[in-house]
Design a protein around this motif. Structure first.
Motif, PDB file in Angstrom:
ATOM      1  N   GLN A 132       0.875  -1.175  -0.093  1.00 14.92           N
ATOM      2  CA  GLN A 132       0.004  -0.009   0.117  1.00 14.92           C
ATOM      3  C   GLN A 132       0.882   1.180   0.078  1.00 14.92           C
ATOM      4  OE1 GLN A 132      -2.977   0.089   3.117  1.00 14.92           O
ATOM      5  NE2 GLN A 132      -3.068   2.172   3.210  1.00 14.92           N
ATOM      6  N   LYS A 133       0.468   2.274  -0.770  1.00 15.57           N
ATOM      7  CA  LYS A 133       1.332   3.310  -0.814  1.00 15.57           C
ATOM      8  C   LYS A 133       0.444   4.730  -0.850  1.00 15.57           C
ATOM      9  CE  LYS A 133       5.113   2.958  -3.098  1.00 15.57           C
ATOM     10  NZ  LYS A 133       6.345   3.229  -1.991  1.00 15.57           N
ATOM     11  N   GLU A 134       0.778   5.777  -0.308  1.00  9.42           N
ATOM     12  CA  GLU A 134       0.173   7.098  -0.520  1.00  9.42           C
ATOM     13  C   GLU A 134       0.783   7.652  -1.487  1.00  9.42           C
ATOM     14  OE1 GLU A 134      -1.623   9.898  -1.087  1.00  9.42           O
ATOM     15  OE2 GLU A 134      -2.362   9.384   0.853  1.00  9.42           O
ATOM     16  N   LEU A 135       0.125   8.017  -2.927  1.00  7.44           N
ATOM     17  CA  LEU A 135       0.637   8.471  -4.170  1.00  7.44           C
ATOM     18  C   LEU A 135      -0.082   9.684  -4.448  1.00  7.44           C
ATOM     19  CD1 LEU A 135       1.268   5.261  -6.265  1.00  7.44           C
ATOM     20  CD2 LEU A 135       3.056   6.687  -4.986  1.00  7.44           C
ATOM     21  N   ASN A 136      -1.070  10.236  -3.671  1.00 11.89           N
ATOM     22  CA  ASN A 136      -1.707  11.554  -3.852  1.00 11.89           C
ATOM     23  C   ASN A 136      -1.819  11.785  -5.377  1.00 11.89           C
ATOM     24  OD1 ASN A 136      -2.558  13.979  -2.621  1.00 11.89           O
ATOM     25  ND2 ASN A 136      -0.641  14.870  -3.121  1.00 11.89           N
ATOM     26  N   PHE A 137      -2.590  10.967  -6.059  1.00 13.54           N
ATOM     27  CA  PHE A 137      -2.449  11.056  -7.476  1.00 13.54           C
ATOM     28  C   PHE A 137      -3.900  11.836  -7.830  1.00 13.54           C
ATOM     29  CE2 PHE A 137      -4.779   7.214  -6.007  1.00 13.54           C
ATOM     30  CZ  PHE A 137      -6.015   7.171  -6.887  1.00 13.54           C
ATOM     31  N   LEU A 138      -4.675  12.334  -7.054  1.00 15.62           N
ATOM     32  CA  LEU A 138      -5.836  13.093  -7.397  1.00 15.62           C
ATOM     33  C   LEU A 138      -5.627  14.430  -7.441  1.00 15.62           C
ATOM     34  CD1 LEU A 138      -8.200  10.674  -5.041  1.00 15.62           C
ATOM     35  CD2 LEU A 138      -8.142  10.812  -7.602  1.00 15.62           C
ATOM     36  N   SER A 139      -4.644  15.107  -6.862  1.00 16.70           N
ATOM     37  CA  SER A 139      -4.346  16.461  -6.717  1.00 16.70           C
ATOM     38  C   SER A 139      -3.756  16.902  -7.739  1.00 16.70           C
ATOM     39  CB  SER A 139      -3.376  16.708  -5.307  1.00 16.70           C
ATOM     40  OG  SER A 139      -3.835  16.056  -4.231  1.00 16.70           O
ATOM     41  N   GLY A 140      -4.281  18.267  -8.189  1.00 17.39           N
ATOM     42  CA  GLY A 140      -3.648  19.077  -8.986  1.00 17.39           C
ATOM     43  C   GLY A 140      -3.799  18.397 -10.452  1.00 17.39           C
ATOM     44  N   ASN A 141      -3.225  19.633 -11.403  1.00 17.94           N
ATOM     45  CA  ASN A 141      -3.331  19.285 -12.851  1.00 17.94           C
ATOM     46  C   ASN A 141      -1.589  19.095 -13.084  1.00 17.94           C
ATOM     47  OD1 ASN A 141      -6.031  19.432 -13.585  1.00 17.94           O
ATOM     48  ND2 ASN A 141      -5.819  21.549 -14.250  1.00 17.94           N
ATOM     49  N   SER A 142      -1.322  17.893 -12.998  1.00 15.43           N
ATOM     50  CA  SER A 142       0.092  17.432 -13.269  1.00 15.43           C
ATOM     51  C   SER A 142       0.402  17.454 -14.863  1.00 15.43           C
ATOM     52  CB  SER A 142       0.339  16.104 -12.825  1.00 15.43           C
ATOM     53  OG  SER A 142      -0.561  15.109 -13.597  1.00 15.43           O
TER      54      SER A 142
END
Length: 240
Positions: A132-142
């Motif tokens: 399991q890993k926190e990747l914070n993929f939902l935030s911002g327009n990358s």
């Protein structure tokens, strides 16, 4: 070759009052012999789980199971001894291997939204394992493809799985574009969470899919701010 599957083509299932699920491939009581898998991608379920409900303990074997939490929190417990909370922006992988049982519950007072993906493994008979890993993929327009899960070891700081595949996420701003290099021996799967895209000239809206094969490149343009998942897959079973 690009196959466009609109949102309405998904199979909707509500087997319990607390669950609303959309199956992108044959699953449970839904079977379409023309829609069983796409390369090693065997299951893609878009699940909405009501508060204080969820999936009681059930077994799995010989499958790589990936869970992406989009909203809310899922409590996971398994027979390996793991008891974890997976929150929005976190990614979980469970190698079922020779056999494991787990439960997935929404213990919160708000709905849970998640994607669950199953991949046919590159190798059978593995010992069950968990990551399991926190990747914070939902935030911002990358405005780029962010790798979340992979079996291609050239990528770092991602969740590893036993499949010659990579799961990417993108938050793409309106007017921005991504060019993804692929090969005729690979497949590309795209599922739009929100917004609108043009993929190799084909328009995709929310919850639409694109299944792409026999191409050298995929051009993705956002007509509106968009969030989507892209999965790079082997076309041949020998390369799963």
């Amino acid at each position: 070759m690009l196959q466009h599957l609109p949102a309405a083509d998904r199979h909707h299932a509500a087997p319990a009052p607390w669950l609303s699920s959309y199956f992108l491939f044959s699953f449970a009581d839904y079977h379409d012999r023309h829609n069983v898998h796409f390369g090693p991608l065997r299951v893609f379920n878009d699940d909405h789980v009501a508060p204080q409900n969820g999936f009681p303990q059930h077994p799995h074997s010989e499958m790589e199971i990936v869970t992406l939490v989009l909203d809310g929190e899922v409590t996971h417990e398994d027979t390996l001894g793991n008891r974890t909370a997976i929150t929005a922006g976190e990614v979980q992988r469970m190698t079922a291997g020779t056999g494991v049982a787990h439960s997935e519950m929404n213990r919160q007072e708000k709905p849970l939204h998640l994607y669950q993906l199953w991949f046919l493994p590159a190798q059978r008979g593995l010992a069950p394992s968990y990551e399991q890993k926190e990747l914070n993929f939902l935030s911002g327009n990358s405005n780029e493809l962010v790798p979340l899960v992979t079996g291609q070891k050239v990528l770092e700081d991602v969740v590893y799985m036993n499949s010659n595949s990579t799961v990417y996420w993108a938050n793409l701003g309106a007017g921005k574009e991504i060019d993804f290099k692929t090969f005729p021996i690979r497949l590309v799967f795209i599922y739009v969470k929100e917004g609108s895209l043009v993929v190799n000239g084909v328009a995709l809206g929310p919850n639409d899919q694109a299944r792409i094969g026999d191409e050298n490149a995929v051009r993705i343009i956002a007509e509106k701010d968009a969030q989507f998942i892209l999965i790079d897959l082997p076309a041949s079973e020998a390369n799963y």
